[in-house]
Design a protein around this motif. Structure first.
Motif, short mmCIF file in Angstrom:
data_model
loop_
_atom_site.label_atom_id
_atom_site.label_comp_id
_atom_site.label_asym_id
_atom_site.label_seq_id
_atom_site.Cartn_x
_atom_site.Cartn_y
_atom_site.Cartn_z
N GLY A 234 1.30 -1.39 0.36
CA GLY A 234 -0.26 -0.14 0.02
C GLY A 234 0.88 1.14 0.08
O GLY A 234 0.22 2.46 0.04
N LYS A 235 2.59 1.32 -0.01
CA LYS A 235 2.85 2.22 0.25
C LYS A 235 3.21 3.60 -1.01
O LYS A 235 3.01 4.72 -1.19
CB LYS A 235 4.08 1.73 -0.09
N THR A 236 2.25 3.11 -2.45
CA THR A 236 1.86 3.67 -3.64
C THR A 236 0.94 5.01 -3.27
O THR A 236 0.89 6.18 -3.40
CB THR A 236 1.76 2.89 -4.64
N THR A 237 -0.40 3.82 -2.54
CA THR A 237 -1.40 4.86 -2.44
C THR A 237 -1.29 6.04 -0.97
O THR A 237 -1.89 7.17 -1.13
CB THR A 237 -2.34 3.74 -2.17
N GLN A 238 -0.04 5.62 -0.22
CA GLN A 238 0.51 6.52 0.82
C GLN A 238 0.53 7.65 0.71
O GLN A 238 0.47 8.57 0.45
CB GLN A 238 0.96 5.35 2.10
N MET A 239 1.88 7.54 -0.73
CA MET A 239 2.66 8.34 -1.51
C MET A 239 1.85 9.59 -1.74
O MET A 239 1.54 10.37 -1.99
CB MET A 239 3.75 7.56 -2.07
N HIS A 240 0.45 8.93 -2.60
CA HIS A 240 -0.20 9.73 -3.48
C HIS A 240 -1.28 10.73 -2.49
O HIS A 240 -1.31 11.68 -2.23
CB HIS A 240 -1.37 8.88 -4.35
N ARG A 241 -1.56 9.78 -1.13
CA ARG A 241 -2.30 11.20 -0.23
C ARG A 241 -0.93 12.08 0.43
O ARG A 241 -1.23 12.83 0.99
CB ARG A 241 -2.31 9.77 1.32
N LEU A 242 -0.47 11.66 1.07
CA LEU A 242 1.16 12.62 1.29
C LEU A 242 1.05 13.73 0.16
O LEU A 242 1.51 14.49 0.87
CB LEU A 242 2.44 11.30 1.76
N ALA A 243 1.26 13.23 -1.31
CA ALA A 243 1.29 14.07 -1.78
C ALA A 243 0.21 15.38 -2.11
O ALA A 243 0.66 16.34 -1.90
CB ALA A 243 1.88 13.86 -3.14
N ALA A 244 -0.68 14.63 -2.20
CA ALA A 244 -1.88 16.17 -1.78
C ALA A 244 -2.13 16.53 -0.50
O ALA A 244 -2.35 17.60 -0.12
CB ALA A 244 -3.22 14.94 -2.13
N ARG A 245 -1.62 16.25 0.84
CA ARG A 245 -1.89 17.04 1.85
C ARG A 245 -0.27 17.99 2.03
O ARG A 245 -0.86 19.21 1.77
CB ARG A 245 -0.87 15.94 2.66
N LEU A 246 0.50 17.80 1.33
CA LEU A 246 1.45 17.83 0.45
C LEU A 246 1.24 19.87 -0.14
O LEU A 246 1.53 20.99 0.16
CB LEU A 246 2.80 17.95 0.70
N ARG A 247 0.76 19.12 -1.31
CA ARG A 247 0.42 20.26 -1.90
C ARG A 247 -1.03 21.58 -1.59
O ARG A 247 -0.79 22.23 -1.94
CB ARG A 247 -0.35 19.36 -3.29
N ASN A 248 -1.54 20.59 -0.51
CA ASN A 248 -2.62 21.77 0.12
C ASN A 248 -2.05 22.38 1.03
O ASN A 248 -3.02 23.64 1.21
CB ASN A 248 -3.66 20.26 1.00
N GLN A 249 -0.96 22.04 1.25
CA GLN A 249 -0.28 23.27 2.13
C GLN A 249 0.64 24.55 1.30
O GLN A 249 1.64 24.93 1.68
CB GLN A 249 1.18 22.69 3.41
N GLY A 250 0.40 24.08 -0.13
CA GLY A 250 1.41 25.05 -0.91
C GLY A 250 2.60 24.39 -1.26
O GLY A 250 2.52 25.00 -1.78
N ARG A 251 3.69 23.98 -0.66
CA ARG A 251 4.47 22.56 -1.16
C ARG A 251 4.09 22.10 -2.65
O ARG A 251 3.42 21.93 -3.23
CB ARG A 251 4.73 21.56 -1.07
N THR A 252 5.38 22.57 -3.35
CA THR A 252 5.19 22.11 -5.05
C THR A 252 5.82 20.30 -4.57
O THR A 252 7.18 20.82 -4.27
CB THR A 252 6.49 22.38 -5.41
N VAL A 253 5.09 19.25 -5.54
CA VAL A 253 5.67 18.07 -5.05
C VAL A 253 5.56 17.47 -6.37
O VAL A 253 5.33 17.43 -6.76
CB VAL A 253 4.02 17.66 -4.14
N LEU A 254 6.97 17.01 -6.68
CA LEU A 254 7.36 16.11 -7.63
C LEU A 254 7.21 14.33 -7.07
O LEU A 254 7.63 13.89 -5.74
CB LEU A 254 8.94 16.08 -7.80
N GLU A 255 6.39 13.77 -7.71
CA GLU A 255 5.60 12.68 -7.36
C GLU A 255 6.55 11.54 -8.03
O GLU A 255 6.48 11.76 -9.63
CB GLU A 255 4.93 11.56 -7.47
N THR A 256 7.42 10.32 -8.30
CA THR A 256 8.41 9.86 -8.82
C THR A 256 8.17 8.05 -9.00
O THR A 256 7.89 8.08 -7.96
CB THR A 256 9.43 10.31 -9.22
#
Length: 216
Positions: free
Chosen positions: A21-43
């Motif tokens: 389930g790590k991939t799902t959690q990576m996407h969820r963390l990315a969404a949280r960070l973007r909601n804080q205004g961070r620029t996020v690269l997912e790879t």
């Protein structure tokens, strides 16, 4: 809590058995960070840029069972080198948060220990491909070998595709990988943080966010 990053950016990796389930959690963390205004690269690894994705297709294609361990590890690091040079280092240089689904730790446990190639081979290739780049934080979503294979094979049955070569390996191989992940976490407790992968998705997400908030 506001997420702060170092000037060069912040590099967070997700590790774990297939089906954890790590991939799902990576996407969820990315969404949280973007909601804080961070620029996020997912790879992801193997993968990321187009050239690295072409290498991914060779590595994970279930038709390529004859791929030798030496060729396998070289292809993983070829994909990683392209990911590092084309996507990861430039994003870190811009001060972005980089989230990566697997990195050199995966090569250490899967090829170094699972295939028996040894840590020295992994470290030598890492010096060439990554040139000292190491994650600031690694989140190890912890699920045992049996549970991970059950999940991965159920996923593959529900969504048929050809990227199953690693899932097709023996349970003995996956147990070696599981043991190697735990040995890694014991050696580097400051960087590698265990997350209970058997909890519900929301509970795992909260645990991931707690860890990230504490160390960032």
């Amino acid at each position: 809590m506001l997420f702060h990053v170092k000037q060069r950016g912040w590099f967070i990796t997700f590790e774990g058995m297939d089906g954890s389930g790590k991939t799902t959690q990576m996407h969820r963390l990315a969404a949280r960070l973007r909601n804080q205004g961070r620029t996020v690269l997912e790879t992801t690894e193997p993968g990321g840029p187009p050239i690295a994705m072409k290498i991914r297709r060779i590595l994970l294609d279930s038709a390529n069972q004859e791929l030798s361990p030496s060729a396998e590890i070289l292809l993983y690091f070829a994909s990683r080198a392209q990911n590092v040079d084309e996507w990861i280092l430039p994003a870190l240089g811009r001060g972005e948060v980089v989230l990566c689904d697997r990195f050199t730790d995966s090569s250490l446990v899967y090829q170094g220990y699972g295939r028996g190639l040894g840590a020295d081979a992994v470290e030598a290739l890492d010096r060439i491909a990554c040139r000292g780049l190491k994650p600031d934080l690694t989140l190890l979503v912890d699920v045992d070998a049996e549970a991970s294979l059950t999940r991965a094979r159920a996923r593959n049955a529900a969504e048929p595709h050809c990227e199953t070569r690693m899932d097709d390996q023996s349970i003995e191989f996956h147990r070696k990988v599981y043991d190697a992940y735990h040995a890694l976490a014991a050696r580097e407790p400051g960087r590698v943080k265990l997350v209970n992968g058997r909890a519900g998705l929301d509970a795992i997400e909260r645990e991931v966010w707690r860890i990230v908030s504490e160390v960032a």
